[in-house]
Enzyme design. Sequence first.
Site, PDB file in Angstrom:
ATOM      1  CE  LYS A   1      -1.894  -2.102 -36.096  1.00  0.00           C
ATOM      2  NZ  LYS A   1      -1.452  -3.725 -36.316  1.00  0.00           N
TER       3      LYS A   1
ATOM      4  CB  SER B   1      -5.027  -5.440 -36.577  1.00  0.00           C
ATOM      5  OG  SER B   1      -5.356  -5.994 -35.841  1.00  0.00           O
TER       6      SER B   1
ATOM      7  N   GLY C   1      -2.070  -6.735 -40.391  1.00  0.00           N
ATOM      8  CA  GLY C   1      -3.459  -6.944 -39.988  1.00  0.00           C
ATOM      9  C   GLY C   1      -3.532  -8.719 -40.448  1.00  0.00           C
TER      10      GLY C   1
END
Length: 276
Positions: free
Chosen positions: A220, A82, A222
């Site tokens: 971010k 992600s 993931g």
Amino acid sequence: MAQIRSKTFHGAVLLFLGVFAFCSAWANDSPIPRYVERTDWQSIFDQYQAKGTIVVLDARGVDPVYQVFNTERAKTPYLPASTYKIPHALIALEEGVVKDEFQIFEWDGTKREFDLWNADQNLRSSMRGSVVWVYQWIARQISEDNARRYLRLSAYGNADPSGGKDGYWLDGNIRINAFEQIAFLQKLYANRLPFKVEHQRLVKDIIVLEAQKEWILRGKTGWEGRFGWWVGYVEWSSGPVYFALNMDTPNRVQDLYKREAIGRAILHSMKALPKP
């Protein structure tokens, strides 16, 4: 005629930026930048019984140097999982698939494993909640050739958006290593990616995780299942501090908190992020 000239000029700019990005990036088998091996960070990984790597580029000084724990793993390419939502959102905005941060993606009623996913979404909520079904929909609106073109222009990993059952960033052929993650983030920070500046600024805004008067943390996570990422940077008035962490998650969901916990502990130790 003016519209044709405008499109031609825009295409020329994209081509120039792509060539520049390609030339300034390194391939997986090319020499990595100058770095310092931080074996002392082993103790932080040990504290959380975790195996992984982290690369930090502290650009607050005049001579930024990469600081690395576990260099071999840092050079090893992995699925972006992600963390790919960052370039994916940029591509979606550039292609007009997503108009702005307020566009609503309607939930189809299918119950998924995370409660947060079982609701209507917009670009901001889907980024923060890592809502896979939104980005699967986005991927269906963008051809593989178009995705590949943007990835090559951005020098994003191996730039191969092929394969995959649930999404090429989760189980396809695309790969990126920790050094390349930081190279991409450097271009995003400086608005030097081959996307409109307003799109880069919007995506940077929706990946803000925390902010105080003197600093902003953008990032971010993931997760592929077997391993996880946490990538981003801390903005200071004296410059940014970039980071890319990759670690094994043998206990799956139970290990996910370790990504940020380890990353924050290392950033705290460098005074790149204040302690709570």
